[in-house]
Design a protein around this motif. Structure first.
Motif, mmCIF file in Angstrom:
data_model
loop_
_atom_site.group_PDB
_atom_site.id
_atom_site.type_symbol
_atom_site.label_atom_id
_atom_site.label_comp_id
_atom_site.label_asym_id
_atom_site.label_seq_id
_atom_site.Cartn_x
_atom_site.Cartn_y
_atom_site.Cartn_z
ATOM 1 N N ALA A 128 12.633 -13.582 111.803
ATOM 2 C CA ALA A 128 13.424 -14.815 111.895
ATOM 3 C C ALA A 128 14.659 -14.645 111.019
ATOM 4 O O ALA A 128 14.659 -13.868 110.059
ATOM 5 C CB ALA A 128 12.617 -16.039 111.465
ATOM 6 N N TRP A 129 15.694 -15.389 111.362
ATOM 7 C CA TRP A 129 17.000 -15.234 110.719
ATOM 8 C C TRP A 129 17.559 -16.590 110.318
ATOM 9 O O TRP A 129 17.508 -17.540 111.102
ATOM 10 C CB TRP A 129 17.993 -14.606 111.697
ATOM 11 N N VAL A 130 18.121 -16.690 109.116
ATOM 12 C CA VAL A 130 18.985 -17.823 108.792
ATOM 13 C C VAL A 130 20.400 -17.362 109.121
ATOM 14 O O VAL A 130 20.987 -16.547 108.422
ATOM 15 C CB VAL A 130 18.875 -18.255 107.321
ATOM 16 N N ASN A 131 20.887 -17.880 110.230
ATOM 17 C CA ASN A 131 22.152 -17.435 110.810
ATOM 18 C C ASN A 131 23.039 -18.666 110.993
ATOM 19 O O ASN A 131 22.579 -19.683 111.505
ATOM 20 C CB ASN A 131 21.839 -16.757 112.154
ATOM 21 N N ASP A 132 24.283 -18.583 110.577
ATOM 22 C CA ASP A 132 25.148 -19.761 110.625
ATOM 23 C C ASP A 132 25.258 -20.334 112.031
ATOM 24 O O ASP A 132 25.363 -19.604 113.017
ATOM 25 C CB ASP A 132 26.545 -19.417 110.108
ATOM 26 N N SER A 133 25.299 -21.654 112.089
ATOM 27 C CA SER A 133 25.406 -22.319 113.392
ATOM 28 C C SER A 133 26.756 -22.085 114.047
ATOM 29 O O SER A 133 26.945 -22.459 115.209
ATOM 30 C CB SER A 133 25.150 -23.821 113.247
ATOM 31 N N ASP A 134 27.688 -21.462 113.324
ATOM 32 C CA ASP A 134 28.949 -21.058 113.954
ATOM 33 C C ASP A 134 28.703 -20.149 115.155
ATOM 34 O O ASP A 134 29.566 -19.999 116.022
ATOM 35 C CB ASP A 134 29.826 -20.302 112.948
ATOM 36 N N LEU A 135 27.544 -19.534 115.217
ATOM 37 C CA LEU A 135 27.214 -18.648 116.332
ATOM 38 C C LEU A 135 26.531 -19.372 117.494
ATOM 39 O O LEU A 135 26.019 -18.727 118.407
ATOM 40 C CB LEU A 135 26.327 -17.496 115.854
ATOM 41 N N ILE A 136 26.529 -20.710 117.494
ATOM 42 C CA ILE A 136 25.845 -21.426 118.568
ATOM 43 C C ILE A 136 26.393 -21.030 119.939
ATOM 44 O O ILE A 136 25.636 -20.805 120.884
ATOM 45 C CB ILE A 136 25.922 -22.959 118.362
ATOM 46 N N GLY A 137 27.715 -20.904 120.069
ATOM 47 C CA GLY A 137 28.295 -20.504 121.358
ATOM 48 C C GLY A 137 27.936 -19.087 121.741
ATOM 49 O O GLY A 137 27.776 -18.767 122.924
ATOM 50 N N THR A 138 27.786 -18.229 120.731
ATOM 51 C CA THR A 138 27.384 -16.836 120.959
ATOM 52 C C THR A 138 25.945 -16.769 121.436
ATOM 53 O O THR A 138 25.633 -16.116 122.444
ATOM 54 C CB THR A 138 27.545 -16.027 119.655
ATOM 55 N N TRP A 389 47.166 -34.939 113.293
ATOM 56 C CA TRP A 389 45.778 -35.404 113.413
ATOM 57 C C TRP A 389 45.719 -36.803 114.019
ATOM 58 O O TRP A 389 46.550 -37.654 113.722
ATOM 59 C CB TRP A 389 45.124 -35.406 112.034
ATOM 60 N N LYS A 390 44.699 -37.028 114.868
ATOM 61 C CA LYS A 390 44.472 -38.332 115.491
ATOM 62 C C LYS A 390 43.041 -38.797 115.208
ATOM 63 O O LYS A 390 42.122 -37.987 115.103
ATOM 64 C CB LYS A 390 44.675 -38.256 117.012
ATOM 65 N N GLU A 391 42.874 -40.102 115.115
ATOM 66 C CA GLU A 391 41.540 -40.663 114.916
ATOM 67 C C GLU A 391 40.618 -40.184 116.042
ATOM 68 O O GLU A 391 40.992 -40.194 117.206
ATOM 69 C CB GLU A 391 41.599 -42.184 114.921
ATOM 70 N N GLY A 392 39.427 -39.737 115.676
ATOM 71 C CA GLY A 392 38.492 -39.198 116.659
ATOM 72 C C GLY A 392 38.375 -37.688 116.612
ATOM 73 O O GLY A 392 37.497 -37.104 117.255
ATOM 74 N N MET A 393 39.279 -37.041 115.845
ATOM 75 C CA MET A 393 39.191 -35.590 115.647
ATOM 76 C C MET A 393 38.287 -35.277 114.460
ATOM 77 O O MET A 393 38.092 -36.109 113.572
ATOM 78 C CB MET A 393 40.578 -35.011 115.361
ATOM 79 N N LYS A 394 37.738 -34.069 114.431
ATOM 80 C CA LYS A 394 37.039 -33.630 113.242
ATOM 81 C C LYS A 394 38.054 -33.458 112.117
ATOM 82 O O LYS A 394 39.259 -33.306 112.360
ATOM 83 C CB LYS A 394 36.253 -32.340 113.489
ATOM 84 N N LEU A 395 37.564 -33.488 110.867
ATOM 85 C CA LEU A 395 38.478 -33.482 109.739
ATOM 86 C C LEU A 395 38.151 -32.403 108.712
ATOM 87 O O LEU A 395 38.808 -32.296 107.682
ATOM 88 C CB LEU A 395 38.473 -34.870 109.068
ATOM 89 N N GLY A 396 37.173 -31.577 108.998
ATOM 90 C CA GLY A 396 36.842 -30.533 108.048
ATOM 91 C C GLY A 396 35.663 -29.720 108.527
ATOM 92 O O GLY A 396 35.110 -29.952 109.606
ATOM 93 N N TYR A 397 35.260 -28.798 107.698
ATOM 94 C CA TYR A 397 34.226 -27.826 108.063
ATOM 95 C C TYR A 397 32.932 -28.075 107.298
ATOM 96 O O TYR A 397 32.946 -28.498 106.143
ATOM 97 C CB TYR A 397 34.740 -26.420 107.743
ATOM 98 N N GLN A 398 31.829 -27.788 107.942
ATOM 99 C CA GLN A 398 30.527 -27.831 107.294
ATOM 100 C C GLN A 398 29.732 -26.587 107.673
ATOM 101 O O GLN A 398 29.540 -26.303 108.854
ATOM 102 C CB GLN A 398 29.759 -29.081 107.679
ATOM 103 N N ASP A 399 29.305 -25.855 106.676
ATOM 104 C CA ASP A 399 28.456 -24.685 106.888
ATOM 105 C C ASP A 399 27.044 -25.171 107.178
ATOM 106 O O ASP A 399 26.541 -26.085 106.518
ATOM 107 C CB ASP A 399 28.473 -23.821 105.617
ATOM 108 N N ALA A 400 26.407 -24.574 108.158
ATOM 109 C CA ALA A 400 25.027 -24.953 108.488
ATOM 110 C C ALA A 400 24.223 -23.691 108.791
ATOM 111 O O ALA A 400 24.064 -23.287 109.946
ATOM 112 C CB ALA A 400 24.994 -25.907 109.682
ATOM 113 N N GLY A 401 23.722 -23.063 107.734
ATOM 114 C CA GLY A 401 22.845 -21.910 107.911
ATOM 115 C C GLY A 401 21.545 -22.368 108.544
ATOM 116 O O GLY A 401 20.887 -23.272 108.031
#
Length: 587
Positions: A128-138, A389-401
């Motif tokens: 099993a791997w703790v792998n960042d969710s940045d790879l969800i599309g991958t 930037w417009k209301e309804g856009m994301k505003l920053g990054y969150q790491d999610a291992g």
């Protein structure tokens, strides 16, 4: 986040491999006696009562019986949260279940290289791997990762905890693919936010001088115009505090792999790049990649993307201008690891891009930024946004291992590893783990009384995670079809702008073209099926700007005549009081 290089934020401080492996005799002592000992001695506080903790542990003891004595290997990157898992929770799991668990800690670049090796070769490297969710599309497109919804209802049903409570995980949307299925289980999360010297911002003399010059109050900047004004004020008007030269900004600019995540970690979204949408803009995300249906179709503006659009160029321009004008002179030659400790030295007024995972290091007694009563002189707050930037856009990054299971892992080994993944995220242990690593994953942990009690010494971390603003901080999403291949392009191309070799426009044109080239190669290889890239034909930026306006979307946007509107701030204490004082209702 940078995925294929050996340098990585937060891992900079610890880069060793740690193994938590039990003695061969551990299986003989597995059971409820060990569970009681761990519940009493280590797993406090918890959102569960001790009786509820023991009931949950009893399920793990029974579910693990078919795997007693099995040697299981898992891996994660090296941050404080995972060190606690490897050194303490793996030992507890082994003693309670009789499964011999080895939890390796390595640099994140190595994690990604090894998981790619297993995906490409079919050879089981880790269970099993703790792998960042940045790879969800991958993971979604290559079909090498297990869809956890299917797993929990099918082959893994007998080893899925009845108390897992998926809806309690605050990052479940980050690990959900376009098919609506969850592919990863969040294990730790941290955001990048705005950091500032609360004590300086409260000084009446500085507040009076700032308002006299700019016409509005010194406070938490809502937009980039205010951030720039505050940076100018502290650098060139205040100049010194207590005899020490102060700066209004901190950043880093060395052409180095760590420069990549400075931008892929949602800097462009803060400027206003991409479209509206949470967790990520649709059809164009913060990397500037357009996705139609589930297919990525282009990065360049002339293919409908936004990587080299006006908002992206503005984002790079401001990054360069602020570093040159308002940061310490050595900042431009620093990488991430070298720049990270600088704000704690006490001569920086604010930082627009600061990771909450630094919290524990920034509240240590004796630091120039910590009071004698051990409360911080600083605070964190939601990040300001750029002029696009417009209301309804994301505003920053969150790491999610997040825990990731691969199809190439034999089913029995996968089951045993899945038990460990659930154990270290279970309600029995997750609150204590949150206190150790300050990387929250459960709503119930965030609202526990022990967090309320600790909040005054954490500089706004608890308040931020309890706030409705939290949902605007998200990882990279589904538009990115091959994170490792695409992420490595960023530091090289933006590094050319940072070094002065290219203008911001030239650098982003080159990056957009490079990303389109990767998308084109994936399309020709046809290895990602019906959701793989299919490049749009080139037309013109003007054509896509008109299409966006006609369809009600945002990206790509035309260049604004005025990219510096009037600055806007909000009082920090007023902002905090406006947020809810109780947890949201569960649906």
């Amino acid at each position: 986040m940078q995925l294929t290089q050996s340098h990585r934020r937060l891992k900079l401080f610890v880069s060793t491999s740690v193994i938590a492996m039990m003695l061969g005799s551990s299986a003989a002592f597995a059971g409820m006696e060990e569970a009681r000992r761990w519940v009493d001695s280590e797993f406090q506080p918890s959102t569960l009562s001790k009786d509820e903790q023991l009931k949950e542990m009893e399920w793990f003891v029974n579910a693990a019986k078919p795997f007693v004595g099995m040697e299981i290997n898992v891996v994660s990157e090296t941050i404080t949260t995972h060190e606690y898992e490897a050194k303490t929770l793996a030992k507890a799991f082994s003693e309670i279940t009789g499964i011999k668990l080895t939890h390796d800690l390595i640099q994140e670049g190595d994690v990604v290289e090894k998981i790619q090796t297993q995906m490409q070769s079919g050879r089981n490297v880790y269970d099993a791997w703790v792998n960042d969710s940045d790879l969800i599309g991958t993971h979604f497109r290559y079909k090498q990762a297990i869809a956890l919804d299917d797993w929990m209802a099918g082959e893994g049903k007998d080893v899925t905890s009845p108390t897992l409570d998926i809806n309690d995980f605050i990052g479940k949307s980050f690990t959900t693919a376009p098919d609506g299925k969850m592919y990863q289980l969040p294990d730790q999360q941290f955001a990048n936010v705005y950091w500032f010297r609360y004590d300086w911002f409260q000084r009446p003399d500085l507040k009076e001088k700032f308002k006299a010059k700019y016409g509005y109050d010194l406070g938490v900047p809502v937009n980039w115009s205010a951030y720039e004004d505050i940076a100018e004020f502290f650098t060139n008007d205040v100049k010194e505090i207590d005899g020490v030269k102060v700066y209004g900004h901190m950043d880093y600019g060395k052409k180095d792999p760590s420069l990549g995540w400075r931008f892929t970690d949602a800097w462009l979204s803060m400027a206003g790049n991409g479209d509206k949408g949470i967790p990520n803009g649709l059809p164009v995300d913060e990397w500037g990649i357009r996705m139609e249906g589930c297919r990525p179709v282009g990065s360049s503006v002339d293919r409908g993307g936004d990587t080299n659009g006006a908002a992206a160029v503005y984002a790079i321009t401001k990054y360069l201008d602020w570093m040159k004008k308002y940061a310490p002179p050595q900042a431009s030659g620093m990488n991430f690891s070298e720049s990270g400790p600088v704000p704690a030295q006490g001569n920086v007024a604010q930082q627009i891009f600061w990771y909450t995972a630094f919290t524990a290091d920034m509240v240590k007694p004796g630091l120039p930024v910590v009071n004698q009563d051990e409360t911080p002189k600083w605070r964190m707050a939601p990040s300001p946004h750029g002029s696009y930037w417009k209301e309804g856009m994301k505003l920053g990054y969150q790491d999610a291992g997040s825990w990731t299971l691969l199809k190439s892992t034999p089913v029995e080994r996968r089951k045993a590893a899945w038990l460990y993944a659930q154990f270290v995220t279970s309600k029995t242990v997750s609150l204590k783990k949150s206190h150790v690593g300050l990387t929250f994953i459960r709503e119930s942990d965030i609202w526990h009384q022990s967090m309320t009690d600790r909040a005054p010494k954490l500089g706004g971390l608890v308040e931020f995670y309890r706030s409705p603003a939290r949902v605007q901080w998200t990882p990279t999403g589904n538009n990115i079809p091959d994170y490792p291949k695409l992420a490595q392009l960023w530091w090289q191309n933006i590094g050319d702008a940072a070094s002065g070799a290219k203008t911001p426009q030239q650098a982003m044109d080159a990056l957009a073209a490079a990303q389109d080239e990767v998308l084109g190669r994936l399309e020709r290889a046809n290895v990602q099926g019906e959701c793989g890239p299919k490049l749009n034909p080139k037309t013109s930026a003007e054509d896509w700007i008109k299409k966006a306006a006609a369809s009600g979307n945002i990206a790509p946007q035309p260049k604004l005549e005025n990219e510096k509107p009037k600055g806007e701030t909000v009082d920090y204490d007023t902002l905090i009081k406006s947020w809810p004082a109780s947890p949201p209702k569960r649906s």
